[in-house]
Design a protein around this motif. Structure first.
Motif, mmCIF file in Angstrom:
data_model
loop_
_atom_site.group_PDB
_atom_site.id
_atom_site.type_symbol
_atom_site.label_atom_id
_atom_site.label_comp_id
_atom_site.label_asym_id
_atom_site.label_seq_id
_atom_site.Cartn_x
_atom_site.Cartn_y
_atom_site.Cartn_z
ATOM 1 N N SER A 17 0.828 -1.202 0.000
ATOM 2 C CA SER A 17 0.000 0.000 0.000
ATOM 3 C C SER A 17 0.866 1.256 0.000
ATOM 4 O O SER A 17 1.839 1.361 0.750
ATOM 5 C CB SER A 17 -0.888 -0.003 1.247
ATOM 6 N N ILE A 18 0.495 2.203 -0.846
ATOM 7 C CA ILE A 18 1.220 3.464 -0.948
ATOM 8 C C ILE A 18 0.232 4.503 -1.460
ATOM 9 O O ILE A 18 -0.781 4.151 -2.066
ATOM 10 C CB ILE A 18 2.438 3.332 -1.895
ATOM 11 N N GLY A 19 0.487 5.765 -1.216
ATOM 12 C CA GLY A 19 -0.406 6.776 -1.758
ATOM 13 C C GLY A 19 -0.015 8.184 -1.397
ATOM 14 O O GLY A 19 0.643 8.434 -0.396
ATOM 15 N N PHE A 21 -0.739 11.923 -0.088
ATOM 16 C CA PHE A 21 -1.451 12.276 1.132
ATOM 17 C C PHE A 21 -2.928 12.593 0.905
ATOM 18 O O PHE A 21 -3.734 12.451 1.802
ATOM 19 C CB PHE A 21 -0.759 13.442 1.852
ATOM 20 N N SER A 22 -3.321 12.975 -0.316
ATOM 21 C CA SER A 22 -4.722 13.318 -0.576
ATOM 22 C C SER A 22 -5.497 12.193 -1.257
ATOM 23 O O SER A 22 -6.649 12.384 -1.642
ATOM 24 C CB SER A 22 -4.799 14.577 -1.441
ATOM 25 N N VAL A 23 -4.886 11.023 -1.399
ATOM 26 C CA VAL A 23 -5.504 9.879 -2.067
ATOM 27 C C VAL A 23 -5.741 8.790 -1.022
ATOM 28 O O VAL A 23 -5.068 8.747 -0.001
ATOM 29 C CB VAL A 23 -4.569 9.353 -3.189
ATOM 30 N N THR A 24 -6.657 7.893 -1.263
ATOM 31 C CA THR A 24 -6.923 6.829 -0.300
ATOM 32 C C THR A 24 -5.733 5.884 -0.176
ATOM 33 O O THR A 24 -5.057 5.876 0.835
ATOM 34 C CB THR A 24 -8.187 6.057 -0.680
ATOM 35 N N ALA A 25 -5.468 5.104 -1.183
ATOM 36 C CA ALA A 25 -4.315 4.198 -1.211
ATOM 37 C C ALA A 25 -4.259 3.540 -2.579
ATOM 38 O O ALA A 25 -5.253 3.458 -3.285
ATOM 39 C CB ALA A 25 -4.412 3.139 -0.119
ATOM 40 N N GLU A 39 18.981 8.207 -10.913
ATOM 41 C CA GLU A 39 18.276 8.187 -9.629
ATOM 42 C C GLU A 39 17.277 7.037 -9.586
ATOM 43 O O GLU A 39 16.624 6.742 -10.582
ATOM 44 C CB GLU A 39 17.474 9.475 -9.424
ATOM 45 N N SER A 40 17.152 6.419 -8.417
ATOM 46 C CA SER A 40 16.102 5.425 -8.244
ATOM 47 C C SER A 40 14.823 6.142 -7.850
ATOM 48 O O SER A 40 14.840 7.102 -7.077
ATOM 49 C CB SER A 40 16.503 4.380 -7.202
ATOM 50 N N LEU A 41 13.710 5.701 -8.422
ATOM 51 C CA LEU A 41 12.411 6.347 -8.240
ATOM 52 C C LEU A 41 11.358 5.299 -7.909
ATOM 53 O O LEU A 41 11.407 4.178 -8.419
ATOM 54 C CB LEU A 41 11.999 7.076 -9.520
ATOM 55 N N LEU A 42 10.401 5.674 -7.071
ATOM 56 C CA LEU A 42 9.260 4.815 -6.764
ATOM 57 C C LEU A 42 8.250 4.963 -7.892
ATOM 58 O O LEU A 42 7.983 6.077 -8.344
ATOM 59 C CB LEU A 42 8.621 5.243 -5.445
ATOM 60 N N LEU A 43 7.664 3.859 -8.342
ATOM 61 C CA LEU A 43 6.719 3.868 -9.459
ATOM 62 C C LEU A 43 5.341 3.411 -8.997
ATOM 63 O O LEU A 43 5.221 2.399 -8.303
ATOM 64 C CB LEU A 43 7.201 2.940 -10.573
ATOM 65 N N SER A 44 4.329 4.162 -9.371
ATOM 66 C CA SER A 44 2.943 3.751 -9.151
ATOM 67 C C SER A 44 2.089 4.391 -10.235
ATOM 68 O O SER A 44 2.611 4.946 -11.197
ATOM 69 C CB SER A 44 2.451 4.158 -7.758
ATOM 70 N N ASN A 45 0.780 4.322 -10.055
ATOM 71 C CA ASN A 45 -0.139 4.954 -10.991
ATOM 72 C C ASN A 45 -0.213 6.455 -10.730
ATOM 73 O O ASN A 45 -0.072 6.905 -9.594
ATOM 74 C CB ASN A 45 -1.543 4.354 -10.855
ATOM 75 N N LEU A 46 -0.481 7.218 -11.779
ATOM 76 C CA LEU A 46 -0.638 8.663 -11.656
ATOM 77 C C LEU A 46 -1.752 9.004 -10.672
ATOM 78 O O LEU A 46 -1.613 9.901 -9.849
ATOM 79 C CB LEU A 46 -0.930 9.277 -13.026
ATOM 80 N N HIS A 47 -2.859 8.265 -10.724
ATOM 81 C CA HIS A 47 -3.970 8.584 -9.827
ATOM 82 C C HIS A 47 -3.651 8.227 -8.371
ATOM 83 O O HIS A 47 -4.336 8.675 -7.457
ATOM 84 C CB HIS A 47 -5.268 7.903 -10.288
ATOM 85 N N VAL A 48 -2.594 7.463 -8.124
ATOM 86 C CA VAL A 48 -2.163 7.134 -6.760
ATOM 87 C C VAL A 48 -1.184 8.179 -6.237
ATOM 88 O O VAL A 48 -1.270 8.605 -5.092
ATOM 89 C CB VAL A 48 -1.520 5.730 -6.717
#
Length: 124
Positions: A17-19, A21-25, A39-48
């Motif tokens: 789980s990640i998100g 601050f203004s998104v649910t998760a 650089e290493s970067l965390l990847l998720s969805n734009l809407h997350v």
């Protein structure tokens, strides 16, 4: 280690789980590397990840808090549009905070079974 994706993890791994601050998760896809800077970067969805701001692990809907759970800051992604389809639903965040992030991609363990045991891998 037993992996429940909704819990706070001392080692942040893909699939948890990640998100923003203004998104649910949402779900951390894993770690990617910037082709130009390395650089290493965390990847998720734009809407997350949304835009501009702190990224929590776990996401806010799963109990993530500003005081203890910031693992990254939004870095970049396409502009989020709400009135038309987004061409790409992906965004990246710069790692921040003290918790290490597992750089193995993808995680090879069954999720979300609470009894799943995941192999150890190098951390960033």
């Amino acid at each position: 280690m037993t992996l429940d994706p909704k819990l706070r993890h001392s080692l942040v791994v893909g699939g948890v789980s990640i998100g923003h601050f203004s998104v649910t998760a949402g779900t951390l896809g894993g770690v990617v590397w910037d082709k130009v800077t390395g650089e290493s970067l965390l990847l998720s969805n734009l809407h997350v990840f949304r835009a501009a701001g702190a990224i929590f692990q776990p996401g806010p809907a799963d109990g993530g808090k500003l005081a203890t759970d910031v693992v990254g800051m939004y870095h970049r992604g396409p502009e989020l549009t709400l009135d038309s389809p987004n061409p790409i639903d992906a965004a990246v965040a710069l790692k921040s905070g003290t918790r290490p992030v597992d750089s193995a991609l993808p995680r090879k363990c069954p999720l979300p079974k609470k009894s799943a045991t995941c192999p150890k891998s190098p951390a960033m």
